[in-house]
Design a protein around this motif. Structure first.
Motif, mmCIF file in Angstrom:
data_model
loop_
_atom_site.group_PDB
_atom_site.id
_atom_site.type_symbol
_atom_site.label_atom_id
_atom_site.label_comp_id
_atom_site.label_asym_id
_atom_site.label_seq_id
_atom_site.Cartn_x
_atom_site.Cartn_y
_atom_site.Cartn_z
ATOM 1 N N LEU A 1 29.973 27.862 25.383
ATOM 2 C CA LEU A 1 30.810 27.577 26.553
ATOM 3 C C LEU A 1 30.508 28.582 27.665
ATOM 4 C CD1 LEU A 1 33.088 25.518 27.167
ATOM 5 C CD2 LEU A 1 34.730 27.282 26.547
ATOM 6 N N ARG A 2 30.349 29.863 27.296
ATOM 7 C CA ARG A 2 30.083 30.906 28.272
ATOM 8 C C ARG A 2 28.713 30.738 28.911
ATOM 9 N NH1 ARG A 2 32.251 34.639 24.750
ATOM 10 N NH2 ARG A 2 30.171 35.291 24.150
ATOM 11 N N THR A 3 27.720 30.359 28.083
ATOM 12 C CA THR A 3 26.351 30.281 28.600
ATOM 13 C C THR A 3 26.077 28.944 29.280
ATOM 14 O OG1 THR A 3 25.608 29.554 26.430
ATOM 15 C CG2 THR A 3 25.393 31.908 26.929
ATOM 16 N N ALA A 4 26.973 27.957 29.102
ATOM 17 C CA ALA A 4 26.699 26.619 29.629
ATOM 18 C C ALA A 4 26.920 26.529 31.133
ATOM 19 C CB ALA A 4 27.578 25.595 28.919
ATOM 20 N N GLY A 5 27.544 27.556 31.713
ATOM 21 C CA GLY A 5 27.785 27.521 33.152
ATOM 22 C C GLY A 5 28.897 26.564 33.520
ATOM 23 N N GLN A 6 29.036 26.313 34.829
ATOM 24 C CA GLN A 6 30.166 25.511 35.300
ATOM 25 C C GLN A 6 29.730 24.152 35.837
ATOM 26 O OE1 GLN A 6 33.733 26.729 35.887
ATOM 27 N NE2 GLN A 6 33.028 27.820 34.078
ATOM 28 N N SER A 7 28.412 23.892 35.847
ATOM 29 C CA SER A 7 27.879 22.703 36.520
ATOM 30 C C SER A 7 28.479 21.399 35.973
ATOM 31 C CB SER A 7 26.363 22.672 36.380
ATOM 32 O OG SER A 7 26.019 22.745 35.016
ATOM 33 N N TRP A 8 28.865 21.373 34.697
ATOM 34 C CA TRP A 8 29.327 20.123 34.064
ATOM 35 C C TRP A 8 30.840 20.039 34.011
ATOM 36 C CZ3 TRP A 8 32.424 21.112 29.913
ATOM 37 C CH2 TRP A 8 32.402 22.452 29.467
ATOM 38 N N ASP A 9 31.524 21.057 34.563
ATOM 39 C CA ASP A 9 32.957 21.224 34.335
ATOM 40 C C ASP A 9 33.774 19.982 34.674
ATOM 41 O OD1 ASP A 9 34.901 22.853 33.341
ATOM 42 O OD2 ASP A 9 35.393 23.770 35.273
ATOM 43 N N THR A 10 33.376 19.270 35.750
ATOM 44 C CA THR A 10 34.150 18.100 36.148
ATOM 45 C C THR A 10 33.538 16.815 35.606
ATOM 46 O OG1 THR A 10 32.921 18.151 38.207
ATOM 47 C CG2 THR A 10 35.138 19.123 38.225
ATOM 48 N N ALA A 11 32.409 16.932 34.878
ATOM 49 C CA ALA A 11 31.793 15.744 34.274
ATOM 50 C C ALA A 11 32.689 15.224 33.151
ATOM 51 C CB ALA A 11 30.410 16.098 33.722
ATOM 52 N N VAL A 12 32.513 13.913 32.849
ATOM 53 C CA VAL A 12 33.346 13.304 31.813
ATOM 54 C C VAL A 12 33.074 13.970 30.456
ATOM 55 C CG1 VAL A 12 33.751 11.178 30.509
ATOM 56 C CG2 VAL A 12 33.617 11.117 33.006
ATOM 57 N N ARG B 1 25.406 20.124 23.143
ATOM 58 C CA ARG B 1 25.654 21.231 22.200
ATOM 59 C C ARG B 1 27.148 21.498 22.022
ATOM 60 N NH1 ARG B 1 22.493 26.103 22.227
ATOM 61 N NH2 ARG B 1 23.843 26.815 23.904
ATOM 62 N N LEU B 2 27.888 21.366 23.114
ATOM 63 C CA LEU B 2 29.340 21.576 23.032
ATOM 64 C C LEU B 2 30.029 20.392 22.357
ATOM 65 C CD1 LEU B 2 30.010 23.211 26.495
ATOM 66 C CD2 LEU B 2 30.365 24.254 24.260
ATOM 67 N N GLN B 3 29.471 19.196 22.588
ATOM 68 C CA GLN B 3 30.038 18.008 21.937
ATOM 69 C C GLN B 3 29.893 18.092 20.421
ATOM 70 O OE1 GLN B 3 29.425 14.016 23.403
ATOM 71 N NE2 GLN B 3 28.596 14.839 25.299
ATOM 72 N N VAL B 4 28.742 18.617 19.987
ATOM 73 C CA VAL B 4 28.523 18.783 18.543
ATOM 74 C C VAL B 4 29.570 19.739 17.975
ATOM 75 C CG1 VAL B 4 26.921 19.697 16.803
ATOM 76 C CG2 VAL B 4 26.047 18.268 18.662
ATOM 77 N N GLY B 5 29.787 20.858 18.685
ATOM 78 C CA GLY B 5 30.778 21.836 18.242
ATOM 79 C C GLY B 5 32.169 21.232 18.181
ATOM 80 N N ALA B 6 32.524 20.415 19.194
ATOM 81 C CA ALA B 6 33.850 19.805 19.247
ATOM 82 C C ALA B 6 34.036 18.830 18.082
ATOM 83 C CB ALA B 6 34.039 19.089 20.578
#
Lengths: 147, 192
Positions: free
Chosen positions: B126-137, B142-147
């Motif tokens: 989450l920290r390294t992914a940046g903010q570019s996708w923050d408002t994306a659906v 990689r984060l979806q796999v974790g979730a």
């Protein structure tokens, strides 16, 4: 569309849980056999007044003189107290009669196991010793059972 | 494994000698309160956690920035986790030996360990992914796999927790030697 997908996603585990619950949610049907009612008359050998279930151990002498060790599960100490019994009601050596259902595991090792429904003292006093709402058969022993 | 099981057993048997452990085990109210609180805290912490996970998968509150949602929900989530851990430890303290030799509790602890590692990795990504996708659906894959892993692990943890109540594999029921080793049964041990 997204709402429908979310709804489906949330309902799926619920459906799985429901089918699983039907088999094993109730402590009674998971461990005890409603087709195997027992009526035990014996002498108390040990009492475990513990959560989540109390256990009364008793030696039952059969017609041929042999003794079988049984352990009978009751409700929580709290429900038993409300029902009118506490740890001191059944001291070691007391003669009692217990009606209940034997465990599905009938190996009787180290003792035969049963779920207790009611407990009768030698003076005739009878108390409900189980828990309500466990899915045990409605056999009239639980005063809270609705018919 | 035998040495490990003996150590666990010795520790649990020592805890069992504590006066407070017995008092809790025989209590009329406190044990029941602890047990209920454990389950209520679970609905709070997992309710929050699953909302965060579902947001990452694009399945809940997709119109709210992911970082905003995660930030707002993590306080009640950690509150729930804290209560859950404290009450969980107390439940173990009340019935130490049977719990220490519960196959389900042992599986649950392994899964909890896995969930903790997954959460740690998730926050690092989450920290390294940046903010570019923050408002994306949807969050990055990689984060979806974790979730998804987080939801799966926690569902299994809750199921294992519920199954601790059943005595099918208790040492007293004399399970097969394989199960007995996994559950930590000690030959000819004192019955608790």
């Amino acid at each position: 569309m997204r709402t429908i997908r979310l709804l489906a996603l949330m309902l799926l585990p619920l459906a799985a849980l429901y089918s699983w619950q039907a088999k094993g949610h109730h402590a009674f049907s998971a461990e005890f056999d409603k087709e195997a009612p027992v009526s035990l008359e014996g002498v108390v050998t040990k009492v475990e007044w513990i959560n989540p279930h109390a256990w009364i151990h008793l030696d039952v002498t059969g017609g041929d003189g042999s003794t079988v060790a049984w352990m009978v599960e009751g409700g929580t100490p709290n429900t038993l107290l409300r029902g009118g019994v506490n740890k001191n009601s059944v001291p070691i050596g007391t003669s009692i009669k217990v009606r209940g259902y034997q465990a599905k595991d009938k190996r009787c090792a180290p003792a035969c196991k049963a779920n207790g429904r009611d407990l009768t003292f030698s003076d005739g006093r009878k108390v409900f010793m189980g828990s309500s709402g466990t899915g045990a058969p409605k056999d009239g022993s639980d005063p809270r059972d609705r018919r | 494994m035998d040495v490990f099981n003996q150590l666990i057993y010795d520790f649990a048997a020592w805890v069992d000698t504590h006066q407070w452990s017995t008092a809790l085990h025989e209590s009329f109210y406190v044990y029941n309160w602890i047990e209920s609180t454990h389950v209520v805290a679970l609905t709070l912490s997992l309710g929050m956690l699953f909302l965060i996970d579902l947001r990452m998968l694009g399945l809940a509150m997709a119109d709210i920035p992911a970082s905003t949602l995660a930030r707002r929900l993590s306080l009640p989530m950690f509150l729930g986790f804290t209560v859950m851990i404290i009450t969980g430890l107390l439940l173990f303290y009340a019935i130490p030996v049977r719990s220490a030799q519960s196959l389900w509790l042992r599986i649950k602890l392994v899964l909890l360990f896995a969930a903790a590692i997954n959460a740690w990795l998730f926050h690092r990504r989450l920290r390294t992914a940046g903010q570019s996708w923050d408002t994306a659906v949807k969050a990055p894959v990689r984060l979806q796999v974790g979730a998804s892993l987080s939801i799966t692990l926690w569902v299994l943890i809750v199921i294992c927790g519920r199954l601790i109540a059943y005595d099918w594999f208790d040492c007293r029921a004399e399970p097969s030697s394989f199960i007995a080793t996994l559950a930590g049964c000690i030959a000819d041990q004192e019955q608790f």
